[in-house]
Design a protein around this motif. Structure first.
Motif, short mmCIF file in Angstrom:
data_model
loop_
_atom_site.label_atom_id
_atom_site.label_comp_id
_atom_site.label_asym_id
_atom_site.label_seq_id
_atom_site.Cartn_x
_atom_site.Cartn_y
_atom_site.Cartn_z
N GLN A 3 0.85 -1.20 0.00
CA GLN A 3 0.00 0.00 0.00
C GLN A 3 0.88 1.24 0.00
O GLN A 3 1.80 1.36 0.81
CB GLN A 3 -0.92 0.00 1.21
N LEU A 4 0.57 2.14 -0.92
CA LEU A 4 1.26 3.41 -1.00
C LEU A 4 0.22 4.52 -0.80
O LEU A 4 -0.82 4.50 -1.46
CB LEU A 4 1.92 3.57 -2.37
N VAL A 5 0.51 5.44 0.08
CA VAL A 5 -0.44 6.51 0.38
C VAL A 5 0.25 7.85 0.21
O VAL A 5 1.23 8.16 0.90
CB VAL A 5 -0.98 6.38 1.81
N TYR A 94 0.93 10.79 -8.47
CA TYR A 94 0.87 9.41 -8.00
C TYR A 94 2.25 8.91 -7.59
O TYR A 94 3.25 9.16 -8.26
CB TYR A 94 0.36 8.48 -9.11
N CYS A 95 2.26 8.15 -6.51
CA CYS A 95 3.46 7.47 -6.06
C CYS A 95 3.51 6.09 -6.72
O CYS A 95 2.47 5.42 -6.83
CB CYS A 95 3.40 7.35 -4.54
N ASN A 96 4.68 5.68 -7.12
CA ASN A 96 4.86 4.37 -7.76
C ASN A 96 6.06 3.66 -7.16
O ASN A 96 7.07 4.29 -6.82
CB ASN A 96 5.09 4.56 -9.26
N ALA A 97 5.93 2.35 -7.01
CA ALA A 97 7.04 1.53 -6.54
C ALA A 97 7.09 0.26 -7.36
O ALA A 97 6.05 -0.35 -7.63
CB ALA A 97 6.88 1.21 -5.06
N ALA A 98 8.28 -0.12 -7.77
CA ALA A 98 8.46 -1.31 -8.59
C ALA A 98 9.32 -2.34 -7.87
O ALA A 98 10.34 -1.98 -7.25
CB ALA A 98 9.12 -0.94 -9.92
N PHE A 104 3.40 -0.99 -8.17
CA PHE A 104 2.41 -0.60 -7.17
C PHE A 104 2.15 0.89 -7.27
O PHE A 104 3.08 1.67 -7.49
CB PHE A 104 2.89 -0.97 -5.77
N TRP A 105 0.87 1.26 -7.09
CA TRP A 105 0.47 2.66 -7.22
C TRP A 105 -0.32 3.11 -6.01
O TRP A 105 -1.10 2.35 -5.44
CB TRP A 105 -0.41 2.84 -8.46
#
Length: 115
Positions: A3-5, A94-98, A104-105
């Motif tokens: 989860q990204l907030v 938007y925050c993004n993680a790979a 993940f967004w």
């Protein structure tokens, strides 16, 4: 599930500044790459900046010199400091993680720049 907030969006006048934050439910050291994207109404989502241990920080042309991406691995937080904001910067950010083959967004945070 990661989860990204995002937080920190809001309304500012041209020339103003904002700091966006992205809090992760998992340790950000597990991500290969993290970044910020934005999407304005009627436009495609576009890359703002990315950060990784291997490549460091990278910026799109419009962000270079005005925006700064950074992270605190101990607090599981990534930031985007934005200076000299202009109306064209208005968008949902938007925050993004790979990690491996997964992306993940976050749900995004609205930034509005107007006088």
């Amino acid at each position: 599930q990661v989860q990204l907030v995002e937080s920190g969006g809001g309304s500012v006048q041209p020339g103003g500044s904002l700091r966006l934050s992205c809090s992760s439910s998992e340790h950000i050291l597990t991500f290969t790459l993290m970044g910020w994207y934005r999407q304005a109404p009627g436009k495609q989502r576009e890359l703002v900046a990315t950060i990784s241990f291997g490549a460091g920080a990278r910026y799109s042309d419009f962000a270079r010199g005005r925006f700064t991406i950074d992270r605190d691995t101990s607090k599981k937080v990534m930031w985007l400091d934005m200076d000299n904001l202009q109306p064209d910067d208005s968008a949902v950010y938007y925050c993004n993680a790979a990690r491996m083959s997964n992306n993940f967004w976050g749900r995004g945070t609205q930034v509005t720049v107007s006088s």
